[in-house]
Every structure is written in C-alpha cells, then in structure tokens.
Scaffold this motif. Structure first.
Motif, PDB file in Angstrom:
ATOM      1  N   LYS A  42      38.021 -26.835  -9.265  1.00 29.77           N
ATOM      2  CA  LYS A  42      36.852 -25.976  -9.027  1.00 29.77           C
ATOM      3  C   LYS A  42      35.656 -26.431  -9.844  1.00 29.77           C
ATOM      4  O   LYS A  42      34.520 -26.388  -9.369  1.00 29.77           O
ATOM      5  CB  LYS A  42      37.189 -24.515  -9.340  1.00 29.77           C
ATOM      6  CG  LYS A  42      38.070 -23.882  -8.301  1.00 29.77           C
ATOM      7  CD  LYS A  42      38.323 -22.429  -8.622  1.00 29.77           C
ATOM      8  CE  LYS A  42      39.185 -21.834  -7.553  1.00 29.77           C
ATOM      9  NZ  LYS A  42      38.679 -20.580  -7.050  1.00 29.77           N
ATOM     10  N   LYS A  46      31.802 -28.037  -8.340  1.00 23.71           N
ATOM     11  CA  LYS A  46      30.563 -27.306  -8.604  1.00 23.71           C
ATOM     12  C   LYS A  46      29.402 -28.301  -8.656  1.00 23.71           C
ATOM     13  O   LYS A  46      29.558 -29.443  -9.086  1.00 23.71           O
ATOM     14  CB  LYS A  46      30.652 -26.545  -9.914  1.00 23.71           C
ATOM     15  CG  LYS A  46      31.527 -25.311  -9.828  1.00 23.71           C
ATOM     16  CD  LYS A  46      31.096 -24.315 -10.851  1.00 23.71           C
ATOM     17  CE  LYS A  46      31.895 -23.059 -10.739  1.00 23.71           C
ATOM     18  NZ  LYS A  46      31.388 -22.152  -9.729  1.00 23.71           N
ATOM     19  N   ASP A  50      24.287 -26.369 -11.239  1.00 21.84           N
ATOM     20  CA  ASP A  50      24.980 -25.108 -11.524  1.00 21.84           C
ATOM     21  C   ASP A  50      25.860 -25.253 -12.759  1.00 21.84           C
ATOM     22  O   ASP A  50      25.881 -24.400 -13.636  1.00 21.84           O
ATOM     23  CB  ASP A  50      25.821 -24.694 -10.312  1.00 21.84           C
ATOM     24  CG  ASP A  50      26.506 -23.357 -10.506  1.00 21.84           C
ATOM     25  OD1 ASP A  50      25.904 -22.457 -11.119  1.00 21.84           O
ATOM     26  OD2 ASP A  50      27.656 -23.212 -10.030  1.00 21.84           O
ATOM     27  N   LEU A  51      26.554 -26.367 -12.839  1.00 17.38           N
ATOM     28  CA  LEU A  51      27.451 -26.628 -13.971  1.00 17.38           C
ATOM     29  C   LEU A  51      26.663 -26.795 -15.262  1.00 17.38           C
ATOM     30  O   LEU A  51      27.041 -26.255 -16.301  1.00 17.38           O
ATOM     31  CB  LEU A  51      28.279 -27.883 -13.686  1.00 17.38           C
ATOM     32  CG  LEU A  51      29.488 -28.137 -14.548  1.00 17.38           C
ATOM     33  CD1 LEU A  51      30.456 -26.967 -14.485  1.00 17.38           C
ATOM     34  CD2 LEU A  51      30.192 -29.396 -14.101  1.00 17.38           C
TER      35      LEU A  51
END
Length: 114
Positions: A42, A46, A50-51
């Motif tokens: 997951k 991403k 966003d990460l």
C-alpha cells in the motif's frame, strides 16, 4: 518398497515429516508477515506527493501506524490479509518441497563417501 539395511520406517517417513513441518512453518510465518507485506504494498502504490506530505506531517513510524489504522477502519481486519490465500498457496508447496527434498537428499547422500 525398497528398504536399505538398517533403515527403519521412521527414517523412511522423515522426508514426509520434514515436508509437512515446512508447510506448517511457512503457513504460520505467513500469518504474521502477510499484514506487513500488505502495508508495504500500500505504501509503494501511494503517489509520491501524498507520501511525502504524510511523511513530513507524521514521520515514517507514524505513517505505518496511520496506514494500519486506516486500513482496519475502511476494510476491517481482513484488509490486512487481502491476497493471503494466494500467497499461502504459493508458499506452502515451496516450503514443503524445500524441506522434504533437503531431508531426502541428506539421508540418501550420507551413505556415500566422496
């Protein structure tokens, strides 16, 4: 059935016992490791932006904790085990073959002197 001198029935079944032990061990290990692999996957999918924003906001350890909480909240505990059956069906035969063949070859090659 072919039996070598001095070989008992327990010796003959040791490869099968090793294979079964390997299958059992791989299954138990997969039960504990699979949620971590799911979270890793997951994180890998991403988006970078966003990460990066979540890493700046929460830090790396907190990112994993937050992702775990989010997964359980949205998908339930089963979300951590998504794809578990497929993964298990792949690792069980591999572990059985590895440990069973190791025991079989070990037992059969010890009688030969090289």
């Amino acid at each position: 059935r072919f039996q070598m001198s001095g070989e008992s029935k327990a010796d003959q079944s040791s490869a099968a016992v090793s294979a079964l032990s390997g299958i059992t061990g791989a299954s138990i290990a997969k039960l504990f490791v699979h949620p971590i692999d799911t979270l890793k996957a997951k994180i890998q999918i991403k988006s970078k932006t966003d990460l990066a924003s979540k890493l700046q906001k929460h830090g790396s350890q907190s990112l994993l904790v937050n992702l775990t909480k989010e997964t359980i909240k949205v998908e339930g505990l089963g979300g951590l085990y998504r794809g578990f059956a497929v993964s298990l069906y792949g690792s069980m035969p591999a572990a059985g073959l590895y440990f069973g063949s190791y025991e079989l070859f070990k037992r059969n090659t010890l009688e030969y002197k090289f």
